[in-house]
Design a protein around this motif. Sequence first.
Motif, PDB file in Angstrom:
ATOM      1  N   ILE A 150     -40.762 -13.733  68.774  1.00 15.40           N
ATOM      2  CA  ILE A 150     -40.287 -15.008  68.211  1.00 15.40           C
ATOM      3  C   ILE A 150     -39.401 -14.740  66.990  1.00 15.40           C
ATOM      4  N   ASP A 151     -39.812 -13.806  66.148  1.00 16.31           N
ATOM      5  CA  ASP A 151     -38.994 -13.442  64.987  1.00 16.31           C
ATOM      6  C   ASP A 151     -37.623 -12.946  65.461  1.00 16.31           C
ATOM      7  N   TYR A 152     -37.654 -12.082  66.472  1.00 23.17           N
ATOM      8  CA  TYR A 152     -36.432 -11.494  67.016  1.00 23.17           C
ATOM      9  C   TYR A 152     -35.519 -12.577  67.603  1.00 23.17           C
ATOM     10  N   LEU A 153     -36.135 -13.507  68.339  1.00 17.30           N
ATOM     11  CA  LEU A 153     -35.355 -14.566  68.982  1.00 17.30           C
ATOM     12  C   LEU A 153     -34.764 -15.526  67.962  1.00 17.30           C
ATOM     13  N   SER A 154     -35.482 -15.726  66.880  1.00 15.78           N
ATOM     14  CA  SER A 154     -34.952 -16.595  65.829  1.00 15.78           C
ATOM     15  C   SER A 154     -33.712 -15.949  65.206  1.00 15.78           C
ATOM     16  N   ASN A 155     -33.757 -14.649  64.974  1.00 10.28           N
ATOM     17  CA  ASN A 155     -32.584 -13.941  64.445  1.00 10.28           C
ATOM     18  C   ASN A 155     -31.441 -13.942  65.451  1.00 10.28           C
ATOM     19  N   LEU A 156     -31.799 -13.729  66.707  1.00  9.31           N
ATOM     20  CA  LEU A 156     -30.790 -13.650  67.768  1.00  9.31           C
ATOM     21  C   LEU A 156     -30.059 -14.978  67.951  1.00  9.31           C
ATOM     22  N   SER A 157     -30.807 -16.056  67.892  1.00  5.34           N
ATOM     23  CA  SER A 157     -30.219 -17.375  68.169  1.00  5.34           C
ATOM     24  C   SER A 157     -29.547 -17.962  66.938  1.00  5.34           C
ATOM     25  N   GLY A 158     -29.900 -17.433  65.764  1.00  9.26           N
ATOM     26  CA  GLY A 158     -29.367 -18.027  64.532  1.00  9.26           C
ATOM     27  C   GLY A 158     -30.040 -19.353  64.213  1.00  9.26           C
ATOM     28  N   LEU A 159     -31.104 -19.661  64.928  1.00 10.79           N
ATOM     29  CA  LEU A 159     -31.829 -20.915  64.690  1.00 10.79           C
ATOM     30  C   LEU A 159     -32.996 -20.656  63.734  1.00 10.79           C
ATOM     31  N   SER A 160     -33.491 -21.709  63.125  1.00  6.64           N
ATOM     32  CA  SER A 160     -34.679 -21.555  62.287  1.00  6.64           C
ATOM     33  C   SER A 160     -35.866 -21.263  63.207  1.00  6.64           C
ATOM     34  N   LEU A 161     -36.943 -20.846  62.587  1.00  9.85           N
ATOM     35  CA  LEU A 161     -38.166 -20.576  63.334  1.00  9.85           C
ATOM     36  C   LEU A 161     -38.590 -21.814  64.134  1.00  9.85           C
ATOM     37  N   GLU A 162     -38.568 -22.934  63.465  1.00  8.18           N
ATOM     38  CA  GLU A 162     -39.012 -24.198  64.089  1.00  8.18           C
ATOM     39  C   GLU A 162     -38.105 -24.562  65.257  1.00  8.18           C
ATOM     40  N   GLU A 163     -36.771 -24.401  65.060  1.00  6.46           N
ATOM     41  CA  GLU A 163     -35.828 -24.750  66.133  1.00  6.46           C
ATOM     42  C   GLU A 163     -35.975 -23.783  67.317  1.00  6.46           C
ATOM     43  N   THR A 164     -36.202 -22.515  66.990  1.00  4.30           N
ATOM     44  CA  THR A 164     -36.368 -21.517  68.060  1.00  4.30           C
ATOM     45  C   THR A 164     -37.563 -21.882  68.930  1.00  4.30           C
ATOM     46  N   VAL A 165     -38.680 -22.182  68.278  1.00  5.92           N
ATOM     47  CA  VAL A 165     -39.893 -22.522  69.035  1.00  5.92           C
ATOM     48  C   VAL A 165     -39.660 -23.791  69.845  1.00  5.92           C
ATOM     49  N   ALA A 166     -38.971 -24.759  69.259  1.00  2.45           N
ATOM     50  CA  ALA A 166     -38.707 -26.018  69.976  1.00  2.45           C
ATOM     51  C   ALA A 166     -37.858 -25.769  71.226  1.00  2.45           C
ATOM     52  N   GLU A 167     -36.855 -24.896  71.107  1.00  4.95           N
ATOM     53  CA  GLU A 167     -35.996 -24.588  72.276  1.00  4.95           C
ATOM     54  C   GLU A 167     -36.807 -23.905  73.375  1.00  4.95           C
ATOM     55  N   LEU A 168     -37.667 -22.970  72.962  1.00  8.59           N
ATOM     56  CA  LEU A 168     -38.467 -22.238  73.954  1.00  8.59           C
ATOM     57  C   LEU A 168     -39.459 -23.187  74.623  1.00  8.59           C
ATOM     58  N   LYS A 169     -40.022 -24.070  73.810  1.00  4.25           N
ATOM     59  CA  LYS A 169     -40.988 -25.040  74.345  1.00  4.25           C
ATOM     60  C   LYS A 169     -40.288 -25.954  75.365  1.00  4.25           C
ATOM     61  N   ALA A 170     -39.090 -26.393  75.027  1.00  2.00           N
ATOM     62  CA  ALA A 170     -38.351 -27.282  75.939  1.00  2.00           C
ATOM     63  C   ALA A 170     -38.014 -26.572  77.255  1.00  2.00           C
ATOM     64  N   ALA A 171     -37.852 -25.240  77.193  1.00  2.00           N
ATOM     65  CA  ALA A 171     -37.515 -24.476  78.409  1.00  2.00           C
ATOM     66  C   ALA A 171     -38.749 -24.117  79.224  1.00  2.00           C
ATOM     67  N   GLY A 172     -39.950 -24.360  78.683  1.00  2.00           N
ATOM     68  CA  GLY A 172     -41.156 -24.122  79.492  1.00  2.00           C
ATOM     69  C   GLY A 172     -42.287 -23.360  78.825  1.00  2.00           C
ATOM     70  N   LEU A 173     -42.084 -22.896  77.603  1.00  2.00           N
ATOM     71  CA  LEU A 173     -43.160 -22.134  76.948  1.00  2.00           C
ATOM     72  C   LEU A 173     -44.375 -23.029  76.698  1.00  2.00           C
ATOM     73  N   ASP A 174     -45.549 -22.603  77.213  1.00  2.00           N
ATOM     74  CA  ASP A 174     -46.765 -23.407  77.036  1.00  2.00           C
ATOM     75  C   ASP A 174     -47.674 -22.851  75.947  1.00  2.00           C
TER      76      ASP A 174
END
Length: 363
Positions: A150-174
């Motif tokens: 999650i830390d890595y993906l937040s850096n990769l996407s340039g999104l905040s931690l909260e936005e990163t988790v929200a994007e992953l959740k919207a794509a299917g992360l349970d």
Amino acid sequence: MNSQFMDERLLQIDAKVRQGSRLSKEDGICIYDTQDLIGLGRIADFARQARHGKKAYYVYNQHLNYTNICKNRCKFCAYAKDDGETGAYVWSMEEIEKRLMERIDEPVSELHIVGGLNEDLSFGYFIDLLKTVRRVRPNAAIKAFTCVEIDYLSNLSGLSLEETVAELKAAGLDMMPGGGAEVLNSRVHDELFPKKIGHERWLEIVRAVHKAGIKTNATMLYGHIETMEERVEHLMSLRGIQDETSGFSAFIPLAFHSRNTELSDLPATTAMDDLKNVAAARLMLDNFDHIKAYWVMIGESLAQVALNFGADDLDGTIIEERITHTAGAKSAKGLTKEEMETMIHAAGFEPVQRDSFYNPVQG
Ligand code: V47
Ligand code: SF4
């Protein structure tokens, strides 16, 4: 001396557990120090049965390790490779779909998905990964990514931690597996996994994930250079977070396997230590419902015994475990539902097939 305990220090721990009082750091160290394994098991079993009676859970799951290329190269990891090294791989969406389709007739209710930190992958890859899994297995829970990813993906996407988790959740992360914390301690971090996020960042991420309504598991990798005190502090840090968020579902002690790692001179963990770690988790983590005995790491036989030492869950059928087997695990790479149930019955417990959220499922 009380006839119930060979080690009379356990009397006080027993009394606290029966009263529902929280154990201290000293109690935790005593749990690791005692030679009275049977006495310790009796206390842990009391706490286990108070929550779960004779039920022992397992899940029909499938592991998908999408890449083993990882820039972190932790000293304890036999699984990671550099890009271009023999055996290095990354799965395309077609490959992921193929692996899911190979098991499509089985009642898989959870996909456990983790991988290395592969610099060739874009944030879009992870969104596609979740969407592909969701499409092929619409009814299975997706348990994916550790806090390290999650830390890595937040850096990769340039999104905040909260936005990163929200994007992953919207794509299917349970939900999220444990893993990645190893031992929440700077000394161990600097020595064994200096490139990986440290414990403060791990705790920050897990808090944010829980706040976003995603449950996670937690783990502790034991049996390398950590001290007993560091183990107890790790458990107490997790207990503190759980008091704040109630976001942890299960805790899993992970027995270190040294083969093919930079620590290959270290011996295997002992059965005594494996059982103490299960009991310590059950007793110190008084606010965790579930303690897993991970049969992949401690073997099928000891996992059965661990059900009497505080564990209430054997994880799952798994199907093709890679991380520990690369490091020399001798256990099976997967078990059938029948084998899981036979193991549980033979240990004197009642098997309950569950989903990722501990609801019983028929399967
Ligand atoms: O994060 C890596 C550990 C973890 C080795 O949440 C090793 O349900 C032993 O977290 N020897 C991945 N352990 C596994 C994990 C997990 C497993 C089962 C269930 C759940 C869950 C989570 O394995 C890594 C690391 O801590 N690990 N190398 C090794 N050589
Ligand atoms: Fe990479 Fe995880 Fe292995 Fe560390 S444990 S080298 S982060 S795959």
